[in-house]
Design a protein around this motif. Sequence first.
Motif, mmCIF file in Angstrom:
data_model
loop_
_atom_site.group_PDB
_atom_site.id
_atom_site.type_symbol
_atom_site.label_atom_id
_atom_site.label_comp_id
_atom_site.label_asym_id
_atom_site.label_seq_id
_atom_site.Cartn_x
_atom_site.Cartn_y
_atom_site.Cartn_z
ATOM 1 N N PRO A 244 -123.122 31.727 31.293
ATOM 2 C CA PRO A 244 -122.376 30.788 31.807
ATOM 3 C C PRO A 244 -122.489 29.842 30.514
ATOM 4 N N ARG A 245 -123.086 29.858 29.309
ATOM 5 C CA ARG A 245 -122.113 29.826 28.358
ATOM 6 C C ARG A 245 -121.278 29.929 27.649
ATOM 7 N N ASN A 246 -120.177 30.664 28.432
ATOM 8 C CA ASN A 246 -119.141 31.330 28.121
ATOM 9 C C ASN A 246 -118.186 30.566 28.598
ATOM 10 N N PHE A 247 -118.441 29.728 29.047
ATOM 11 C CA PHE A 247 -117.297 28.060 28.751
ATOM 12 C C PHE A 247 -116.894 27.845 28.124
ATOM 13 N N LEU A 248 -117.701 27.449 27.627
ATOM 14 C CA LEU A 248 -117.656 26.708 26.072
ATOM 15 C C LEU A 248 -116.473 27.311 24.893
ATOM 16 N N ARG A 249 -116.912 28.402 25.078
ATOM 17 C CA ARG A 249 -116.774 30.089 23.847
ATOM 18 C C ARG A 249 -114.770 30.393 24.399
ATOM 19 N N ALA A 250 -114.670 30.400 25.687
ATOM 20 C CA ALA A 250 -113.933 30.705 26.187
ATOM 21 C C ALA A 250 -112.766 29.290 25.807
#
Length: 266
Positions: A244-250
């Motif tokens: 879920p924290r990969n939204f910011l990463r993307a």
Amino acid sequence: MRPAVRETYGPDDLSRAPIFAGGFINFGYWQAIDLSGPLGEAERVRSQEDLYRHVLDAAGLGNDPAVLEVGCGLGMGCALTLREYGPAAVTGLDVHPEQLRRARGAQADLLRDEPGRLRFVQGAAERMPLPNGGFDAVISVEAAQHFPDLDAFAVEAARVLRPGGRVAVASFFTVDDAPGRPEEMAKLLETYANGLDIARPVTALTDAFRAAGLTGARVESIGPHVWQGWDRWLSQWWAPGTWPRNFLRAYEERILDYYVVTAARP
């Protein structure tokens, strides 16, 4: 209805999850919220309401408009529209019968106290069981990433809008159509891997609006006011590196962004 949508919004009420406090199901618009301090339910609800306010403002509502929300969920945005924008009527459309059952329960007081101003209708974004030219505004908040056919949605939005009416859509899209984007998104985010969300560039929606005869298509990136707040909120439950924290990463890697897209019927 696609299987992933049926399962996600079916037996379990997703709006009861702590990350979606207050009955809304969206990532939030956090511009007015201090992210350096503690975040509680009040701030989370404010972020979700503010996303609706931003979209409704972008729709440019006139006097006593008839408003359609596509993908209305529990009708929280419909209720906010009635409460703050004074429309003549609001229609909430959703493809999932369980969501509509919940919406009628959550908004029972409004349905009873203001008959004729609020209604809920089951139907797909690509096949709306609604009359031609019945609405001054069509809005959709964080649902278009699920729509299987943006071209068909655009045609339907143009059909149900009155001349001069406007459509405003808030959702997340890839920043371009570079080869391999769907595979990149599936590796980063479970909702793309399981088919709930569909990886498409934001130009897929603007192109669809233009092909449907809508004019003045405009794209506004609101990612700076979405992703940091959403990630800060998620950090209460998920550690860095979890999907879920990969939204910011993307977003930071310029793969994904959050947009408000508007257009008008001539």
